[in-house]
Design an enzyme around this catalytic site. Structure first.
Site, PDB file in Angstrom:
ATOM      1  N   ALA A 284       0.839  -1.194   0.000  1.00 19.35           N
ATOM      2  CA  ALA A 284       0.000   0.000   0.000  1.00 19.35           C
ATOM      3  C   ALA A 284       0.873   1.242   0.000  1.00 19.35           C
ATOM      4  O   ALA A 284       2.074   1.159   0.256  1.00 19.35           O
ATOM      5  CB  ALA A 284      -0.901   0.022   1.221  1.00 19.35           C
TER       6      ALA A 284
ATOM      7  N   ASN B 140      -0.065   8.059  -0.099  1.00 17.89           N
ATOM      8  CA  ASN B 140      -0.331   9.333  -0.766  1.00 17.89           C
ATOM      9  C   ASN B 140      -1.233  10.224   0.097  1.00 17.89           C
ATOM     10  O   ASN B 140      -2.196   9.756   0.680  1.00 17.89           O
ATOM     11  CB  ASN B 140      -1.048   9.083  -2.096  1.00 17.89           C
ATOM     12  CG  ASN B 140      -0.424   7.958  -2.863  1.00 17.89           C
ATOM     13  OD1 ASN B 140       0.749   8.013  -3.177  1.00 17.89           O
ATOM     14  ND2 ASN B 140      -1.195   6.918  -3.119  1.00 17.89           N
TER      15      ASN B 140
ATOM     16  N   GLU C 288      -0.049   2.981   6.845  1.00 20.34           N
ATOM     17  CA  GLU C 288      -0.174   4.057   5.846  1.00 20.34           C
ATOM     18  C   GLU C 288      -0.806   5.293   6.478  1.00 20.34           C
ATOM     19  O   GLU C 288      -0.420   6.421   6.176  1.00 20.34           O
ATOM     20  CB  GLU C 288      -0.988   3.594   4.629  1.00 20.34           C
ATOM     21  CG  GLU C 288      -0.475   2.321   3.957  1.00 20.34           C
ATOM     22  CD  GLU C 288       1.007   2.303   3.633  1.00 20.34           C
ATOM     23  OE1 GLU C 288       1.608   3.379   3.488  1.00 20.34           O
ATOM     24  OE2 GLU C 288       1.585   1.191   3.545  1.00 20.34           O
TER      25      GLU C 288
END
Ligand code: BES
Ligand code: ZN
Length: 876
Positions: A265, A268, A301
């Site tokens: 993953a 962003n 993430e």
């Protein structure tokens, strides 16, 4: 063509030009996407006014170029395969460019590509240069405004980072959406997604009372697989507020699932993109391990929003700054959410197998490398997991409170900046007054330190003398190593009382569990007031990423197994005890001597099985033997057959001796409760399935029946997959073949389940596996362009030690063939896949030769810089 050249950390220069604001417009088309960029650029104050503007760009077709509205003439710029060079630019200016790219033919999965028709991006580390001309380096940070234009029918959903600020309908069935991200970011955090996606929505109220919309975007058929990821995300957001004081900073947080993705993953800003395997779960399609993996990756993430995005890396040599810290954060989150000792046991057991192997091989590198050819080759276990261990040592050296203060200072001082590992460690030193000078060597020295420990109890004086000697073996490019600062958590367990004794060192009482600091090559620690003979419990909770040797007797280990107050070291004592038995059996196998089972191991297991241990998750771990890969790590020369035979012998001996106990444990831990990924249920399932594994080691009739029933019940994927695996790995093809067939047909529509179907078949010990791999590569569900499929089939085969290391070399040839094909399609995956061949030095001469031959064959191809770098090191 000349060989690709490395870049060096010592050559770092700040960027000559900063981009302060970036505007992008994407006009999407599978083979001819147009990207317009409008960059606001400023020359760095200390840069010479003659300095050219140099932008990265690869696989781009330049359409137009203008500065402050005037076209740049053909003679004013130079274009190579890798850079756009403009000799003469003003101090501040607007650069406008337009390029064309082809997402549909992008098989490298870097930059803008299509996955199942969905447009998506992957820019870390250097993928943005495949989207537009740009200074593609993390110390260039800009605010972004992005417009995406797509077909309203095939791309109803148009996403980018930040907040949506505009949208509308255009001519010819097209529409657009505009997004704005107010937080300056490096271009590696840019993301765009467009396609026919469906969302699941939820919300989170932050600690300061702001409402954040949470969206999970998936293909329609996966809408029922999002619940766990969403719940994990909310837990992670709350945890980061409570534990690190970190609050989310946008009004929207999105996660998108795509099938084709090189990694797990990507963080962003505001728009995380996930490999579907790392986010989708359903009780009937995902195992407990997958549920826990998803929870950890979603958290990881999300945590990057601070450790990586708000404060980012100055250059890619600092990668561990964000990855090591964030892995440490996600490990702690998972430990807090699940069983902490089991999380530690699993992490360490993986670490000691895989990272130790990396550190001992030809690609060994420090947590902060000083040079590289291809940065994607450095997303390694060393950067990630050893990096996390080093952050953990800092936490332990400072204590949680000072560590947290150091973290607060780091986030506050460097918010919005691109920084270095020194900046991070500097904050830790500043708030704590701990001298971390010597500690910094952990970042620059590769290799696994080995500690030889010796202890002696002096009855007459009531003293325990502990001598520790450290050495770090040479690694490529680093012949001589300096001593490291190694924190060793320990206790002395009294052999009479069975209790931790009080530790008194140089007159100072340290309590019953303390950290001693090894900083010299050799050090002697004298503990006084030791009233009874102790067994030392060293490196508790794996307090440093080292190999610790201590001449424990089997009696010592059996004692620690039941008496150590540290759960991790109780488990480790069991592993050490099993290793001693395995070593004897490996030797017996090699010498053609009859194998005899060590009764102490049997008795230790009997105590575990019949005792009162309440933590079933830990118990399941304690009943699990070291893996073949871990055993191999302990041998000077790996004898794959002897290791396999010895381990099978232990499994079967235990199963024979404790058959009734395993049956009882299996029965006692069955449950019809509806599936939930709770720690309690997961613990119970793992204990039950460990018991079943032993029964199937001897193909016990009742065990076979348990497997059949468990498979047919289809209660949840954990149980179904485990039962199917045991059947397929047994010799009961009469039951296994129809089960495998039924499973394959039932799940033909689900790629993530088919990945498991592939892996189960190619992990079996029988000698027909190579042919199966070749056959399955032609299966309609397989695709060499999909990284998950490559990992599930080819990657899994290369982990099947006795089959991959066949003496006819066909396993090596198969792997090399796939590497050569992938080298053209997806260099990043090809370079990862070649890893098992690079470990040739660890094997016998015959296999060494066969493995090298394949590496040489690969090297004769026109290679990507990725594969080149790995193969070059492996053959050096
Ligand atoms: N930043 C990485 C993803 C990445 C790595 C993208 C390399 C491109 C190149 C991300 O944060 C990450 O570390 N992901 C891990 C999972 C994590 C739980 C360790 C992964 O993808 O395996
Ligand atoms: Zn990461």
């Amino acid at each position: 063509m000349s060989d690709p050249q490395p870049v060096y950390l010592s050559d770092y220069q700040p960027p000559a030009y900063q981009v302060t604001h970036t505007e992008l417009t994407f006009d999407l088309d599978p083979a001819a996407t147009r990207v317009k960029a409008r960059l606001q650029i400023e020359r760095h104050p200390s840069t010479d006014s003659q300095a050219p503007l140099v932008l990265n760009g690869e696989h781009l077709t330049l359409i137009s170029l203008a500065i402050d509205g005037s076209p740049v003439s053909d003679t004013a710029y130079q274009l190579t395969d890798e850079v756009l060079h403009i000799a003469d630019v003003p101090e501040t200016f607007i650069l406008e460019s337009e390029v064309e790219i082809s997402p549909s033919s992008n098989t490298a999965l870097e930059g803008l590509y299509q996955s199942n028709g969905i447009y998506c991006t992957q820019c870390e580390a250097e993928g943005f240069r495949r989207i537009t001309y740009y200074p593609d380096r993390p110390d260039v940070m800009a605010t972004f405004k992005v417009t995406v234009i797509g077909n309203a029918t095939s791309e109803p959903v148009l996403l980018a980072n930040g907040n949506p600020i505009d949208q509308g309908v255009l001519e010819n069935g097209r529409h657009f959406a505009t997004w704005e991200d107010p937080h300056p970011k490096p271009c590696y955090l840019f993301a765009l997604v467009a396609g026919n996606l469906h969302k699941v929505e939820d919300s989170f109220e932050t600690v300061s009372g702001r409402n954040v919309a949470l969206q999970l975007w998936v293909e329609q058929e996966n809408l029922d697989k999002t619940e766990h990821a969403m719940a994990s995300l909310k837990r992670a957001m709350a945890w980061d507020e409570q534990t690190y004081g970190r609050e989310y900073d946008l009004d929207l947080f999105m996660i998108v699932a795509v099938n084709d993705f090189n990694m797990g993953a990507m963080e962003n800003k505001g728009l995380n993109i996930f490999n579907s395997a790392a986010v989708l779960t359903h009780p009937s399609t995902a195992t407990d391990a997958a549920f826990q993996n998803v929870e950890g990756i979603v958290a990881h993430e999300y945590f990057h929003n601070w450790s990586g995005n708000r404060v980012t890396c100055r250059d890619w040599f600092q990668l561990s700054l964000k990855e090591g810290f964030t892995v440490f954060r996600d490990q702690c989150f998972s430990a807090d959410t699940n069983s902490a000792p089991v999380k530690r046991i699993q992490d360490v057991s993986f670490f000691r197998t895989a990272q130790f192997a990396e550190d001992a091989g030809p690609t060994a590198h420090p947590i902060r490398p000083d040079h590289f050819i291809e940065i994607t080759n450095f997303y390694t276990l060393t950067i990630y997991e050893k990096g996390a261990e080093v952050v953990r040592m800092l936490r332990n050296l400072l204590g949680w409170e000072d560590f947290r203060r150091g973290s607060d200072l780091y986030f506050e001082r460097f918010d919005g900046q691109a920084v270095t590992i020194e900046d991070f460690v500097g904050c830790m030193a500043e708030v704590s007054d701990v001298d971390l000078g010597q500690f910094m060597r952990w970042y620059s020295q590769a290799g696994t330190p080995e500690i030889d420990a010796h202890g002696e109890y002096d009855y007459a004086h009531g003293e325990y003398h502990l001598t520790l000697r450290q050495r770090t073996p040479a690694t490529p490019g680093q012949a001589d190593k300096l001593p490291l600062h190694i924190p060793i958590r320990m206790g002395l367990v009294g052999t009479k009382s069975g209790q931790d004794l009080t530790l008194t060192l140089s007159g100072e009482k340290l309590g019953s569990d303390a950290v001693i600091h090894l900083t010299e090559d050799e050090q002697r620690f004298v503990f006084s007031d030791v009233a009874e003979a102790p067994v030392p419990s060293l490196l508790r909770d794996f307090s440093a990423p080292v190999k610790l040797h201590f001449p424990y007797s089997r009696e010592d280990l059996a004692f620690l197994l039941t008496h150590d107050s540290d759960g991790f070291n109780r488990w480790d004592a069991g592993q050490r005890l099993a290793m001693l038995a395995l070593d004897d059996l490996i030797a017996a196998h090699r010498n053609g001597v009859e194998k005899v089972m060590d009764s102490r191991v049997v008795e230790a297991f009997r105590v575990l099985l019949t005792g009162s241990m309440s933590d079933k998750a830990v118990l399941a771990e304690m009943l699990t033997l070291p893996s073949e890969a871990y055993i191999a790590e302990q041998q000077p020369i790996v004898d794959v057959d002897a290791i396999h035979a010895a381990r099978e012998f232990v499994r079967q001996s235990l199963a024979v001796a404790l058959r009734d106990e395993f049956v009882a444990v299996y029965k006692a831990n069955q449950s019809d409760d509806p599936y939930a990924p709770t720690p309690e249920q997961i613990a119970q399932r793992s204990l039950k399935n460990v018991a079943l594994t032993y029964l199937m080691a001897i193909e016990d009739e009742e065990g076979v029946a348990f497997c059949e029933t468990q498979f047919a019940a289809e209660h949840n994927m954990t149980d179904v997959r485990h039962a199917l695996t045991l059947l397929v790995h047994s010799n009961r093809d009469d039951i296994a073949s129809p089960a495998l067939k039924a499973f394959g047909e039932k799940w033909a529509h689900d790629p993530l389940v088919m990945d498991q179907w592939f892996t189960i078949q190619v992990s079996r010990p029988q000698s027909d596996v190579l042919e199966r791999v070749q056959y399955l590569m032609q299966h309609p569900a397989f695709s060499i362009k999909n990284p998950n499929k490559v990992r599930a089939l080819i990657g899994a085969f290369a982990q099947n030690r006795i089959n991959f290391h066949r003496l006819d070399g066909k396993g090596y040839t198969l792997l090399a063939d796939v590497v050569i094909e992938l080298n053209r399609l997806n260099p990043e995956i090809a370079a990862r896949l070649v890893t098992p061949l690079t470990r040739w030095q660890r094997f016998d001469e015959e296999r060494q030769q066969l493995m090298r031959d394949e590496l040489v064959r690969i090297k004769q191809e026109p290679l990507s810089s990725n594969v080149f770098e790995v193969v070059e090191k492996a053959l050096a």
